[in-house]
Scaffold this active site. Structure first.
Site, mmCIF file in Angstrom:
data_model
loop_
_atom_site.group_PDB
_atom_site.id
_atom_site.type_symbol
_atom_site.label_atom_id
_atom_site.label_comp_id
_atom_site.label_asym_id
_atom_site.label_seq_id
_atom_site.Cartn_x
_atom_site.Cartn_y
_atom_site.Cartn_z
ATOM 1 N N TYR A 10 0.827 -1.213 0.000
ATOM 2 C CA TYR A 10 0.000 0.000 0.000
ATOM 3 C C TYR A 10 0.867 1.271 0.000
ATOM 4 O O TYR A 10 0.838 2.065 -0.952
ATOM 5 C CB TYR A 10 -0.938 -0.043 1.207
ATOM 6 C CG TYR A 10 -1.669 1.234 1.505
ATOM 7 C CD1 TYR A 10 -2.252 1.993 0.483
ATOM 8 C CD2 TYR A 10 -1.782 1.692 2.816
ATOM 9 C CE1 TYR A 10 -2.930 3.172 0.775
ATOM 10 C CE2 TYR A 10 -2.466 2.852 3.116
ATOM 11 C CZ TYR A 10 -3.027 3.592 2.089
ATOM 12 O OH TYR A 10 -3.698 4.761 2.376
ATOM 13 N N TYR A 141 3.588 -6.158 17.414
ATOM 14 C CA TYR A 141 3.930 -5.402 16.209
ATOM 15 C C TYR A 141 4.761 -4.170 16.556
ATOM 16 O O TYR A 141 5.826 -3.924 15.980
ATOM 17 C CB TYR A 141 2.637 -4.999 15.481
ATOM 18 C CG TYR A 141 2.817 -3.909 14.457
ATOM 19 C CD1 TYR A 141 3.526 -4.142 13.288
ATOM 20 C CD2 TYR A 141 2.278 -2.629 14.660
ATOM 21 C CE1 TYR A 141 3.699 -3.126 12.348
ATOM 22 C CE2 TYR A 141 2.441 -1.624 13.727
ATOM 23 C CZ TYR A 141 3.153 -1.873 12.568
ATOM 24 O OH TYR A 141 3.330 -0.875 11.640
ATOM 25 N N LYS A 145 8.858 -3.133 15.731
ATOM 26 C CA LYS A 145 9.278 -1.885 15.077
ATOM 27 C C LYS A 145 10.249 -1.106 15.963
ATOM 28 O O LYS A 145 11.195 -0.493 15.473
ATOM 29 C CB LYS A 145 8.038 -1.041 14.749
ATOM 30 C CG LYS A 145 7.194 -1.631 13.633
ATOM 31 C CD LYS A 145 7.816 -1.345 12.279
ATOM 32 C CE LYS A 145 7.160 -2.100 11.159
ATOM 33 N NZ LYS A 145 7.619 -1.677 9.832
ATOM 34 N N ASN A 170 -1.637 6.841 11.377
ATOM 35 C CA ASN A 170 -2.412 5.914 10.539
ATOM 36 C C ASN A 170 -2.439 6.334 9.075
ATOM 37 O O ASN A 170 -3.030 7.368 8.736
ATOM 38 C CB ASN A 170 -3.825 5.785 11.094
ATOM 39 C CG ASN A 170 -3.842 4.957 12.358
ATOM 40 O OD1 ASN A 170 -3.082 5.235 13.293
ATOM 41 N ND2 ASN A 170 -4.676 3.946 12.410
HETATM 42 N N1 NAD Z 1 -0.565 1.158 7.039
HETATM 43 C C1 NAD Z 1 -0.298 1.934 8.095
HETATM 44 O O1 NAD Z 1 -1.174 2.610 8.623
HETATM 45 C C2 NAD Z 1 1.090 1.985 8.666
HETATM 46 C C3 NAD Z 1 1.353 2.885 9.717
HETATM 47 C C4 NAD Z 1 2.641 2.918 10.276
HETATM 48 C C5 NAD Z 1 3.647 2.115 9.748
HETATM 49 N N2 NAD Z 1 3.359 1.267 8.726
HETATM 50 C C6 NAD Z 1 4.442 0.452 8.168
HETATM 51 O O2 NAD Z 1 4.572 0.780 6.788
HETATM 52 C C7 NAD Z 1 5.010 -0.361 6.051
HETATM 53 C C8 NAD Z 1 4.100 -0.589 4.874
HETATM 54 O O3 NAD Z 1 2.772 -0.811 5.330
HETATM 55 P P1 NAD Z 1 1.627 -1.142 4.281
HETATM 56 O O4 NAD Z 1 0.345 -0.801 4.915
HETATM 57 O O5 NAD Z 1 1.981 -0.568 2.963
HETATM 58 O O6 NAD Z 1 1.754 -2.731 4.228
HETATM 59 P P2 NAD Z 1 1.581 -3.724 2.978
HETATM 60 O O7 NAD Z 1 1.364 -5.073 3.558
HETATM 61 O O8 NAD Z 1 0.598 -3.197 2.017
HETATM 62 O O9 NAD Z 1 3.025 -3.665 2.285
HETATM 63 C C9 NAD Z 1 4.135 -4.442 2.689
HETATM 64 C C10 NAD Z 1 4.858 -4.914 1.431
HETATM 65 O O10 NAD Z 1 6.032 -5.641 1.832
HETATM 66 C C11 NAD Z 1 6.085 -6.886 1.124
HETATM 67 N N3 NAD Z 1 6.774 -7.846 1.988
HETATM 68 C C12 NAD Z 1 6.407 -8.265 3.222
HETATM 69 N N4 NAD Z 1 7.302 -9.141 3.690
HETATM 70 C C13 NAD Z 1 8.258 -9.300 2.745
HETATM 71 C C14 NAD Z 1 9.439 -10.083 2.648
HETATM 72 N N5 NAD Z 1 9.785 -10.921 3.623
HETATM 73 N N6 NAD Z 1 10.186 -9.978 1.537
HETATM 74 C C15 NAD Z 1 9.822 -9.134 0.527
HETATM 75 N N7 NAD Z 1 8.719 -8.373 0.559
HETATM 76 C C16 NAD Z 1 7.936 -8.447 1.653
HETATM 77 C C17 NAD Z 1 4.619 -7.243 0.875
HETATM 78 O O11 NAD Z 1 4.434 -8.141 -0.195
HETATM 79 C C18 NAD Z 1 4.024 -5.862 0.581
HETATM 80 O O12 NAD Z 1 4.147 -5.527 -0.788
HETATM 81 C C19 NAD Z 1 5.076 -1.508 7.054
HETATM 82 O O13 NAD Z 1 6.403 -1.649 7.469
HETATM 83 C C20 NAD Z 1 4.199 -1.025 8.200
HETATM 84 O O14 NAD Z 1 4.621 -1.577 9.415
HETATM 85 C C21 NAD Z 1 2.115 1.187 8.175
HETATM 86 O O1 UPG Z 2 -13.078 -3.528 11.920
HETATM 87 C C1 UPG Z 2 -12.491 -2.655 12.572
HETATM 88 C C2 UPG Z 2 -11.152 -2.279 12.303
HETATM 89 C C3 UPG Z 2 -10.560 -1.329 13.101
HETATM 90 N N1 UPG Z 2 -11.244 -0.748 14.115
HETATM 91 C C4 UPG Z 2 -10.608 0.251 14.988
HETATM 92 O O2 UPG Z 2 -10.156 1.320 14.194
HETATM 93 C C5 UPG Z 2 -8.974 1.900 14.773
HETATM 94 C C6 UPG Z 2 -7.872 1.915 13.743
HETATM 95 O O3 UPG Z 2 -7.555 0.551 13.448
HETATM 96 P P1 UPG Z 2 -6.742 0.116 12.140
HETATM 97 O O4 UPG Z 2 -7.287 0.815 10.950
HETATM 98 O O5 UPG Z 2 -6.681 -1.370 12.126
HETATM 99 O O6 UPG Z 2 -5.298 0.747 12.407
HETATM 100 P P2 UPG Z 2 -4.319 0.581 13.655
HETATM 101 O O7 UPG Z 2 -4.619 -0.637 14.448
HETATM 102 O O8 UPG Z 2 -4.329 1.889 14.399
HETATM 103 O O9 UPG Z 2 -2.946 0.299 12.943
HETATM 104 C C7 UPG Z 2 -2.521 1.028 11.770
HETATM 105 O O10 UPG Z 2 -1.901 2.194 12.206
HETATM 106 C C8 UPG Z 2 -0.749 1.960 13.013
HETATM 107 C C9 UPG Z 2 -0.310 3.310 13.493
HETATM 108 O O11 UPG Z 2 -1.276 3.776 14.427
HETATM 109 C C10 UPG Z 2 0.269 1.227 12.158
HETATM 110 O O12 UPG Z 2 1.485 1.065 12.826
HETATM 111 C C11 UPG Z 2 -0.281 -0.106 11.715
HETATM 112 O O13 UPG Z 2 0.634 -0.765 10.859
HETATM 113 C C12 UPG Z 2 -1.565 0.136 10.958
HETATM 114 O O14 UPG Z 2 -2.191 -1.102 10.647
HETATM 115 C C13 UPG Z 2 -8.656 1.026 16.001
HETATM 116 O O15 UPG Z 2 -9.231 1.610 17.132
HETATM 117 C C14 UPG Z 2 -9.387 -0.277 15.703
HETATM 118 O O16 UPG Z 2 -9.756 -1.006 16.855
HETATM 119 C C15 UPG Z 2 -12.569 -1.098 14.374
HETATM 120 O O17 UPG Z 2 -13.179 -0.581 15.305
HETATM 121 N N2 UPG Z 2 -13.157 -2.042 13.582
#
Ligand code: NAD
Ligand code: UPG
Length: 327
Positions: A10, A141, A145, A170
């Site tokens: 993503y 998790y 990190k 987020n």
């Molecule tokens: N989505 C959020 O809200 C959020 C918030 C804070 C931090 N992050 C961090 O940002 C990063 C990206 O998150 P995202 O939501 O895009 O996740 P995502 O799952 O969409 O992307 C992760 C990517 O890494 C690849 N990947 C995973 N393990 C691998 C491996 N062993 N070898 C090669 N490729 C691998 C997956 O195929 C995927 O394309 C993560 O490190 C996550 O912890 C995400």
């Molecule tokens: O079906 C659902 C899914 C989520 N939530 C709530 O929505 C909020 C946000 O949840 P979610 O969207 O799953 O995000 P987080 O758990 O806050 O985690 C995201 O945001 C983090 C930073 O806050 C990152 O580190 C993580 O990778 C990323 O998945 C939380 O209170 C959840 O409990 C619900 O109530 N119902």
């Protein structure tokens, strides 16, 4: 050349789009465990490989010896799942990152920007959370990190790595041109799940927890647009190339919204009704996460440019077009 590790995910794919549109030289390394080829521009170089394999990593760096920096997104990132299955998280996020660092060391690549998270702070003792806030994660998790941050800092001290640990709040939203957006399988994130209800793909959403110490009893999060995140990574990488200091920076909007407020906002923007059911708390969820990103502004000149309304609008454009039609 920049290696974008986890570039098919993503956030990674939005980074790739950002760099590609600026004609930066890039290669994506991904095992496609949660990523999608479809999120990448067709012209982008891709190496399919797994961080678990030193051979795959060595192949990446020997095929592209011009790589001089790495942006590392690859990880598992579901808070709830990490509580149920911590082994999966320690293995992929921590152990596999050691492989990446060691192969970077072998090949002399020392610039690293990586995805950290506000989940490293745990339950905040003061808001908004600054980078100086104590880091006491409350789920596996977040602990992986935090350990990654510590490990990378040790490599920096011992081997001269330059790093930026970007602690995102987020991530949400989609590319404004509608070409790519959030696509997790299974989806567990609040905004896309609410949109699934809006398009009729799900009947209702469970809201996890109604007894938090917040104004409406539901959790509060600070949503940051995925293109703002891409912009911050680019600025952080350029900073590392020209300045001596390593970086630990929050990336956030500084505004908190409760889970119920997000449902309301999506109803307002889409003009659709979202059914929800109040449910038990999800283990591992901190009550309130709101970040202060002043340091990123001062040091790398980054500021978010999308507010919650624009985050939801861009997310909705993508979500409805991608997932709405198949019903
Ligand atoms: N989505 C959020 O809200 C959020 C918030 C804070 C931090 N992050 C961090 O940002 C990063 C990206 O998150 P995202 O939501 O895009 O996740 P995502 O799952 O969409 O992307 C992760 C990517 O890494 C690849 N990947 C995973 N393990 C691998 C491996 N062993 N070898 C090669 N490729 C691998 C997956 O195929 C995927 O394309 C993560 O490190 C996550 O912890 C995400
Ligand atoms: O079906 C659902 C899914 C989520 N939530 C709530 O929505 C909020 C946000 O949840 P979610 O969207 O799953 O995000 P987080 O758990 O806050 O985690 C995201 O945001 C983090 C930073 O806050 C990152 O580190 C993580 O990778 C990323 O998945 C939380 O209170 C959840 O409990 C619900 O109530 N119902």
């Amino acid at each position: 050349m920049i290696a974008v590790v986890g570039g098919a995910g993503y956030i990674g794919s939005h980074m790739v789009k950002y760099l590609h549109e600026r004609d930066e030289s890039i290669v994506v390394f991904d095992n496609f465990s949660t990523g999608h080829m479809e999120l990448l521009p067709p012209a982008v170089k891709v190496v399919r490989g797994d961080l678990a394999s030193l051979d795959d990593l060595r192949a990446l760096f020997s095929q592209y010896p011009m790589i001089d920096s790495v942006i590392h997104f690859a990880a598992f990132a579901y808070v709830g799942e990490s509580v149920m299955d911590p082994s999966k998280y320690y293995r992929n996020n921590l152990a596999n990152t050691i492989n990446l660092l060691d192969v970077m060391l072998e090949t002399g690549v020392k610039h690293l920007v990586f995805s950290s998270t506000c989940a490293t702070y745990g339950n905040p003792v003061s808001l908004p959370i600054t980078e100086e806030h104590s880091q006491q994660p409350i789920n596996p998790y977040g602990r992986t990190k935090l350990m990654m941050e510590q490990m990378i800092e040790d490599y920096a001290v011992a081997y001269g790595f330059k790093f930026a640990a970007l602690r995102y709040f987020n991530a949400a939203g989609a590319a404004p041109d509608g070409t790519i957006g959030e696509w997790h399988e299974p989806e567990t994130h609040l905004i896309p799940l609410i949109m699934d209800v809006a398009i009729g793909k799900r009947e209702s959403i469970h809201v996890f927890g109604s007894d938090f110490n917040t104004f409406d009893g539901t959790c509060i999060r600070d949503y940051i647009h995925v293109m703002d995140l891409a912009d911050a990574h680019f600025k952080a990488l350029n900073y590392l190339k020209h300045d001596v200091q390593n970086l630990k920076l929050n990336l956030s909007n500084g505004q908190g919204y409760s889970n119920l407020q997000i449902i309301k906002e999506i109803e307002n923007i889409t003009n659709l009704k979202v059914n929800y059911v109040m449910a038990n708390r999800r283990p591992g969820d901190p009550e309130k996460l709101i970040g202060c990103a002043d340091k990123a502004k001062q040091i790398i000149g980054w500021e978010p440019s999308y507010d919650l309304h624009e985050i939801i609008e861009t997310a909705w454009n993508w979500h409805e077009a991608k997932f709405g039609g198949s019903l």
